[in-house]
Scaffold this motif. Structure first.
Motif, PDB file in Angstrom:
ATOM      1  N   ARG A  69      -2.853 -11.894   4.104  1.00  0.00           N
ATOM      2  CA  ARG A  69      -4.191 -11.503   3.649  1.00  0.00           C
ATOM      3  C   ARG A  69      -4.320 -11.788   2.155  1.00  0.00           C
ATOM      4  NH1 ARG A  69      -8.003  -7.701   4.760  1.00  0.00           N
ATOM      5  NH2 ARG A  69      -9.084  -9.678   4.482  1.00  0.00           N
ATOM      6  N   TYR A 119      -0.775  -9.983   0.788  1.00  0.00           N
ATOM      7  CA  TYR A 119       0.322  -9.322   1.520  1.00  0.00           C
ATOM      8  C   TYR A 119       0.386  -9.822   2.964  1.00  0.00           C
ATOM      9  CZ  TYR A 119      -3.414  -6.165   3.166  1.00  0.00           C
ATOM     10  OH  TYR A 119      -4.571  -5.643   3.706  1.00  0.00           O
ATOM     11  N   HIS A 160      -7.290  -8.386  -2.226  1.00  0.00           N
ATOM     12  CA  HIS A 160      -8.616  -7.793  -2.029  1.00  0.00           C
ATOM     13  C   HIS A 160      -8.578  -6.311  -2.359  1.00  0.00           C
ATOM     14  CE1 HIS A 160      -6.462  -7.277   1.814  1.00  0.00           C
ATOM     15  NE2 HIS A 160      -7.066  -6.111   1.843  1.00  0.00           N
ATOM     16  N   HIS A 166     -10.510  -2.739  -1.133  1.00  0.00           N
ATOM     17  CA  HIS A 166     -11.379  -2.143  -0.114  1.00  0.00           C
ATOM     18  C   HIS A 166     -12.402  -1.214  -0.772  1.00  0.00           C
ATOM     19  CE1 HIS A 166      -8.933  -3.254   3.480  1.00  0.00           C
ATOM     20  NE2 HIS A 166      -7.950  -3.278   2.592  1.00  0.00           N
ATOM     21  N   TYR A 192       0.847  -1.196   0.000  1.00  0.00           N
ATOM     22  CA  TYR A 192       0.000   0.000   0.000  1.00  0.00           C
ATOM     23  C   TYR A 192       0.881   1.245   0.000  1.00  0.00           C
ATOM     24  CZ  TYR A 192      -4.232  -2.598   1.325  1.00  0.00           C
ATOM     25  OH  TYR A 192      -5.296  -3.450   1.337  1.00  0.00           O
TER      26      TYR A 192
HETATM   27 FE   LIG Z   1      -6.168  -4.446   2.771  1.00  0.00          FE
END
Ligand SMILES: [Fe+2]
Length: 229
Positions: A162, A154, A165, A167, A115
């Motif tokens: 995780r 990640y 995905h 968000h 991110y």
């Molecule tokens: Fe996330």
């Protein structure tokens, strides 16, 4: 005797009245004025899309891109790395009516699982050509669309890995929905405590569809959303 005759007359009037109403309804249905009774009873109340956590990487430090295309940065040197995808869908209320004017925000990791957020400690590289944060407003048809890339899974500390995905934060006049969209076939879906915490995990998982002839590089993910609007 007189009383029972009166009751009989009343009953007959009710029967005639019922018959008259049914005949009139049938005539209106035949004329296309009324929907068939089966259609009325078949009308389903849609389930609200299931909530997921906001997560720690909501991009509070930047404004969302509004171009609809997160795969390029204005003045950038090229396209974002990764599998390009189009994420699209319709925002509806539980009655199935499209929600106009809903604000749909998405944010996500890049194709390396990172991110663009100061709190992300994943050592995977940032992608200078990727905008991981976008927003769109639905029109009268409730439709939204983003061009983006498929994120990578990640590491998330003690939570584990995780799965990939995206968000979502969807805001209307009366409701706000925060959720996450996952990808079919991701090996981490079944172990993810957030995805598996909902009643119907499959409803948050999309299958990537083949590209269209107009945009052959973009696979398609359809993610319809239901909230109160
Ligand atoms: Fe996330």
């Amino acid at each position: 005797m007189r009383a029972s005759k009166g009751i009989l007359i009343q009953e007959e009037c009710r029967t005639i009245s019922r018959r008259t109403i049914l005949k009139a309804s049938a005539a209106m249905f035949a004329a296309g004025v009324l929907p068939p009774a089966s259609a009325v009873f078949a009308q389903k109340i849609l389930d609200r899309t299931q909530d997921q956590i906001l997560g720690p990487f909501y991009p509070i430090m930047s404004e969302p891109d509004r171009s609809g295309d997160l795969t390029r940065v204005p003045g950038g040197s090229g396209l974002a790395k990764g599998q390009p995808i189009i994420v699209r869908g319709t925002v509806r209320n539980p009655d199935g009516k499209p929600v106009s004017g809903a604000e749909v925000e998405i944010w996500q990791a890049n194709a390396a699982g990172r991110y663009a957020h100061p709190d992300d400690t994943n050592p995977a590289p940032l992608d200078p050509n990727f905008q991981g944060f976008g927003a769109a407003t639905t029109g009268p048809d409730g439709f939204y669309q983003f061009k983006t890339i498929k994120p990578l899974h990640y590491p998330a500390g003690s939570i584990g890995i995780r799965p990939a995905h995206i968000h979502f934060d969807v805001r209307g006049r009366r409701d706000e929905l925060v959720t996450q969209m996952y990808f079919e076939g991701d090996p981490y879906n079944e172990k993810d405590s957030f995805l598996q915490s909902v009643l119907n995990p499959n409803a948050l998982i999309v299958k990537l569809l083949s590209p269209t002839a107009e945009e052959p590089e973009f696979m398609i993910a359809v993610f319809d959303i239901v909230f109160r609007g």
